[in-house]
Design a protein around this motif. Structure first.
Motif, PDB file in Angstrom:
ATOM      1  N   ALA A 129       0.858  -1.226  -0.112  1.00  0.00           N
ATOM      2  CA  ALA A 129       0.077  -0.179  -0.061  1.00  0.00           C
ATOM      3  C   ALA A 129       0.815   1.345   0.057  1.00  0.00           C
ATOM      4  CB  ALA A 129      -0.944  -0.001   1.226  1.00  0.00           C
ATOM      5  N   MET A 130       1.910   1.267   0.793  1.00  0.00           N
ATOM      6  CA  MET A 130       2.706   2.575   0.723  1.00  0.00           C
ATOM      7  C   MET A 130       3.579   2.623  -0.595  1.00  0.00           C
ATOM      8  SD  MET A 130       4.183   2.556   4.842  1.00  0.00           S
ATOM      9  CE  MET A 130       4.726   1.049   5.044  1.00  0.00           C
ATOM     10  N   ALA A 131       3.911   1.598  -0.950  1.00  0.00           N
ATOM     11  CA  ALA A 131       4.755   1.351  -2.254  1.00  0.00           C
ATOM     12  C   ALA A 131       3.971   2.281  -3.511  1.00  0.00           C
ATOM     13  CB  ALA A 131       5.310   0.298  -2.778  1.00  0.00           C
ATOM     14  N   LEU A 132       2.499   2.036  -3.384  1.00  0.00           N
ATOM     15  CA  LEU A 132       1.826   2.506  -4.388  1.00  0.00           C
ATOM     16  C   LEU A 132       0.914   3.388  -4.053  1.00  0.00           C
ATOM     17  CD1 LEU A 132       0.711  -0.984  -5.732  1.00  0.00           C
ATOM     18  CD2 LEU A 132       2.161   0.491  -6.751  1.00  0.00           C
ATOM     19  N   SER A 133       1.375   4.307  -3.048  1.00  0.00           N
ATOM     20  CA  SER A 133       0.815   5.559  -2.506  1.00  0.00           C
ATOM     21  C   SER A 133       1.720   6.777  -2.309  1.00  0.00           C
ATOM     22  CB  SER A 133      -0.093   5.270  -1.037  1.00  0.00           C
ATOM     23  OG  SER A 133      -0.658   4.401  -1.430  1.00  0.00           O
ATOM     24  N   PRO A 134       1.286   7.894  -2.296  1.00  0.00           N
ATOM     25  CA  PRO A 134       2.086   8.967  -1.954  1.00  0.00           C
ATOM     26  C   PRO A 134       2.609   8.886  -0.528  1.00  0.00           C
ATOM     27  CG  PRO A 134      -0.019   9.902  -2.985  1.00  0.00           C
ATOM     28  CD  PRO A 134      -0.030   8.482  -2.484  1.00  0.00           C
ATOM     29  N   PRO A 135       3.844   9.295  -0.140  1.00  0.00           N
ATOM     30  CA  PRO A 135       4.832  10.239  -1.275  1.00  0.00           C
ATOM     31  C   PRO A 135       5.960   8.883  -1.743  1.00  0.00           C
ATOM     32  CG  PRO A 135       5.961  10.064   1.167  1.00  0.00           C
ATOM     33  CD  PRO A 135       4.452   9.229   1.151  1.00  0.00           C
ATOM     34  N   ALA A 136       5.435   7.775  -1.894  1.00  0.00           N
ATOM     35  CA  ALA A 136       6.177   6.802  -2.835  1.00  0.00           C
ATOM     36  C   ALA A 136       6.004   7.211  -4.306  1.00  0.00           C
ATOM     37  CB  ALA A 136       6.114   5.524  -2.371  1.00  0.00           C
ATOM     38  N   LEU A 137       4.962   7.269  -4.722  1.00  0.00           N
ATOM     39  CA  LEU A 137       4.331   7.920  -5.848  1.00  0.00           C
ATOM     40  C   LEU A 137       3.816   9.179  -5.739  1.00  0.00           C
ATOM     41  CD1 LEU A 137       2.444   4.607  -7.396  1.00  0.00           C
ATOM     42  CD2 LEU A 137       5.138   5.411  -7.741  1.00  0.00           C
ATOM     43  N   SER A 138       4.027   9.898  -6.865  1.00  0.00           N
ATOM     44  CA  SER A 138       3.129  11.228  -6.816  1.00  0.00           C
ATOM     45  C   SER A 138       1.905  11.184  -7.070  1.00  0.00           C
ATOM     46  CB  SER A 138       3.860  11.917  -8.352  1.00  0.00           C
ATOM     47  OG  SER A 138       3.152  11.435  -9.275  1.00  0.00           O
ATOM     48  N   TRP A 139       1.086  11.939  -6.687  1.00  0.00           N
ATOM     49  CA  TRP A 139      -0.460  12.052  -6.728  1.00  0.00           C
ATOM     50  C   TRP A 139      -1.034  11.697  -7.922  1.00  0.00           C
ATOM     51  CZ3 TRP A 139      -3.184  11.548  -2.201  1.00  0.00           C
ATOM     52  CH2 TRP A 139      -2.726  11.921  -1.265  1.00  0.00           C
ATOM     53  N   ALA A 140      -0.323  12.174  -8.967  1.00  0.00           N
ATOM     54  CA  ALA A 140      -0.891  12.025 -10.322  1.00  0.00           C
ATOM     55  C   ALA A 140      -0.638  10.354 -10.586  1.00  0.00           C
ATOM     56  CB  ALA A 140       0.006  12.888 -11.401  1.00  0.00           C
ATOM     57  N   ASP A 141       0.541   9.695 -10.194  1.00  0.00           N
ATOM     58  CA  ASP A 141       0.833   8.360 -10.459  1.00  0.00           C
ATOM     59  C   ASP A 141       0.128   7.414  -9.679  1.00  0.00           C
ATOM     60  OD1 ASP A 141       4.461   9.099 -11.222  1.00  0.00           O
ATOM     61  OD2 ASP A 141       2.673   9.052 -12.498  1.00  0.00           O
ATOM     62  N   ALA A 142      -0.601   7.740  -8.479  1.00  0.00           N
ATOM     63  CA  ALA A 142      -0.844   6.576  -7.565  1.00  0.00           C
ATOM     64  C   ALA A 142      -2.407   6.123  -8.124  1.00  0.00           C
ATOM     65  CB  ALA A 142      -1.103   7.370  -6.226  1.00  0.00           C
ATOM     66  N   PRO A 143      -2.224   4.826  -8.281  1.00  0.00           N
ATOM     67  CA  PRO A 143      -3.432   3.976  -8.808  1.00  0.00           C
ATOM     68  C   PRO A 143      -4.479   3.825  -7.562  1.00  0.00           C
ATOM     69  CG  PRO A 143      -1.901   2.403  -8.421  1.00  0.00           C
ATOM     70  CD  PRO A 143      -1.070   3.845  -8.154  1.00  0.00           C
ATOM     71  N   PRO A 144      -5.814   3.705  -8.008  1.00  0.00           N
ATOM     72  CA  PRO A 144      -6.873   3.336  -6.947  1.00  0.00           C
ATOM     73  C   PRO A 144      -6.408   1.770  -6.446  1.00  0.00           C
ATOM     74  CG  PRO A 144      -7.716   3.412  -9.223  1.00  0.00           C
ATOM     75  CD  PRO A 144      -6.390   3.960  -9.220  1.00  0.00           C
ATOM     76  N   LEU A 145      -6.312   1.557  -5.190  1.00  0.00           N
ATOM     77  CA  LEU A 145      -6.019   0.171  -4.935  1.00  0.00           C
ATOM     78  C   LEU A 145      -7.131  -0.633  -4.259  1.00  0.00           C
ATOM     79  CD1 LEU A 145      -2.525   1.096  -3.179  1.00  0.00           C
ATOM     80  CD2 LEU A 145      -2.947   0.009  -5.568  1.00  0.00           C
ATOM     81  N   ARG A 146      -7.114  -1.789  -4.423  1.00  0.00           N
ATOM     82  CA  ARG A 146      -7.776  -2.750  -3.687  1.00  0.00           C
ATOM     83  C   ARG A 146      -6.860  -3.861  -3.183  1.00  0.00           C
ATOM     84  NH1 ARG A 146     -13.178  -2.826  -7.245  1.00  0.00           N
ATOM     85  NH2 ARG A 146     -11.832  -4.345  -8.340  1.00  0.00           N
ATOM     86  N   ILE A 147      -6.388  -3.892  -1.878  1.00  0.00           N
ATOM     87  CA  ILE A 147      -5.512  -4.927  -1.446  1.00  0.00           C
ATOM     88  C   ILE A 147      -6.351  -5.978  -0.386  1.00  0.00           C
ATOM     89  CG2 ILE A 147      -3.237  -5.344  -0.106  1.00  0.00           C
ATOM     90  CD1 ILE A 147      -2.635  -2.624  -0.907  1.00  0.00           C
ATOM     91  N   LEU A 148      -6.184  -7.269  -0.818  1.00  0.00           N
ATOM     92  CA  LEU A 148      -6.688  -8.261   0.258  1.00  0.00           C
ATOM     93  C   LEU A 148      -5.556  -9.088   0.724  1.00  0.00           C
ATOM     94  CD1 LEU A 148      -8.962 -10.136   1.362  1.00  0.00           C
ATOM     95  CD2 LEU A 148      -8.382 -11.603  -0.747  1.00  0.00           C
ATOM     96  N   ALA A 149      -5.561  -8.917   1.997  1.00  0.00           N
ATOM     97  CA  ALA A 149      -4.307  -9.924   2.708  1.00  0.00           C
ATOM     98  C   ALA A 149      -5.003 -11.161   3.242  1.00  0.00           C
ATOM     99  CB  ALA A 149      -3.609  -8.732   3.637  1.00  0.00           C
TER     100      ALA A 149
END
Length: 284
Positions: A129-149
Motif C-alpha cells: 500500500a505504501m509503495a503504491l501511494s504518496p509520497p512513494a508515488l506522486s499523486w498523479a501516478d498513484a493508482p486506486p488500490l484494492r488490497i486483500l491480505a
C-alpha cells in the motif's frame, strides 16, 4: 550403547510429534519432518497445560478427537513460521512502482487489485500500500488500490488489523513513508487509519477451499509455497494462475521457482516475479 529403556522417552516424543505433524499437514498442508521434532516440542509445550492436559500424550489424543477442532487454530499459530519485515526483498516493491503502477497512472476508474497471500502480521500488504501511494508515488501516478491480505493464523491477522509494531520492526520503513503513514504509539508505532483502510484482512487456508471471487492484477505469495509438498505446491501454482488476470504478475519468495509444467503459462520478468501469459495471445 545406552539401554533401550533410556531411549524410550525420546522415541515416545518423536512418535507424538509425528502425529502432530500429520494433523498440521491435514489441516494446513504444512510439511514437518522427523527433524522438526525439537521445534514441535518447543512450540506446543505451553499449549499442553493451556488445553488442560497433563502431558503431551493427552494433548495429542485431544487433538485427534472431537475436542481437537477447537485447538487447531492455536496449534496452527504455534507451528506456522511468521518471519516478515517491511519492504522485505525491496526489488519487489521497486517492481511495483516502476513496472506495475505506470499502467494504472491517471486511470481513476480501474483499481489495481492485489492479493497478499500468507500476509502474516501485515508488514507485506502495508508495504504494498505504501509503495503504491504518496509520497512513494506522486499523486498523479498513484493508482486506486484494492488490497486483500489473507493468512491462516487468526492471531497474526488480528495484530495485522491493529497495525501495531515495535520501533525495531518499524526500522525498515523509509523515513518519509513512516512519517506519512504511521503515528507513535506505546512502545512503537501504529499505522494511521488511512493506511489500515487500504487493506482488507481475511482468514484463509491456502490448503483448503479458496473463497475468492474474480481475479487479481498482482498476487504476492512469498516464502509460503516452500512449506508444502510437491503435489500441494503444483496445485497452489495452478490455483494462483486461475486467480491471476492474463498479463498479471505473481511474486514469490527468493527460494521459490515456477514448476516446469507451468513455464508455458508463466514467464519470468524479474527476480522471483512471473507474468501470466494470455493463452489467446500465446496461440496467436
Amino acid at each position: 550403547m545406552p539401554p533401550i529403556a533410556a531411549l524410550r522417552p525420546r522415541q515416545v516424543d518423536d512418535d507424538l510429534c509425528a502425529r502432530i505433524a500429520r494433523i498440521i499437514y491435514r489441516e494446513a498442508g504444512i510439511v514437518l519432518g522427523a527433524d522438526n521434532s525439537n521445534m514441535i516440542l518447543a512450540r506446543v509445550g505451553k499449549r499442553v497445560a493451556r488445553a488442560g492436559c497433563d502431558d503431551l500424550d493427552a494433548y495429542v489424543r485431544m487433538l485427534e478427537g472431537p475436542p481437537g477442532a477447537e485447538l487447531i487454530p492455536d496449534l496452527v499459530t504455534a507451528l506456522t513460521t511468521n518471519v516478515t519485515q517491511f519492504f522485505r526483498e525491496a526489488h519487489h516493491f521497486d517492481f511495483l512502482r516502476g513496472v506495475v503502477a505506470p499502467g494504472w497512472s491517471g486511470d481513476i476508474d480501474t483499481p489495481l487489485d492485489i492479493w497478499s497471500a500468507g500476509c502474516s502480521s501485515g508488514q507485506e500488504p502495508y508495504s504494498i500500500a505504501m509503495a503504491l501511494s504518496p509520497p512513494a508515488l506522486s499523486w498523479a501516478d498513484a493508482p486506486p488500490l484494492r488490497i486483500l491480505a489473507t493468512d491462516i493464523d487468526h492471531a497474526v491477522l488480528a495484530r495485522a488489523e491493529r497495525g501495531e509494531y515495535s520501533q525495531a520492526e518499524a526500522g525498515s520503513i523509509p523515513p518519509a513513508l513512516r512519517e506519512a503513514w504511521f503515528q507513535d504509539a506505546a512502545g512503537g508505532v501504529r499505522a494511521r487509519p488511512g493506511l489500515r483502510g487500504k487493506v482488507e484482512f481475511r482468514p484463509m487456508n491456502l490448503h483448503g477451499r479458496w473463497d475468492l471471487s474474480g481475479q487479481f492484477d498482482v498476487i504476492f505469495c512469498r516464502n509460503v509455497i516452500i512449506y508444502f509438498d510437491a503435489a500441494a505446491q503444483l496445485l497452489l501454482w495452478e490455483k494462483f494462475l486461475y486467480h491471476l488476470r492474463p498479463g498479471g504478475w505473481l511474486v514469490v519468495g527468493h527460494s521459490e521457482q515456477a514448476p516446469k509444467a507451468l513455464q508455458a503459462r508463466l514467464r519470468p520478468v524479474g527476480p522471483t516475479v512471473y507474468q501470466s501469459v494470455d493463452p489467446a495471445a500465446a496461440r496467436g
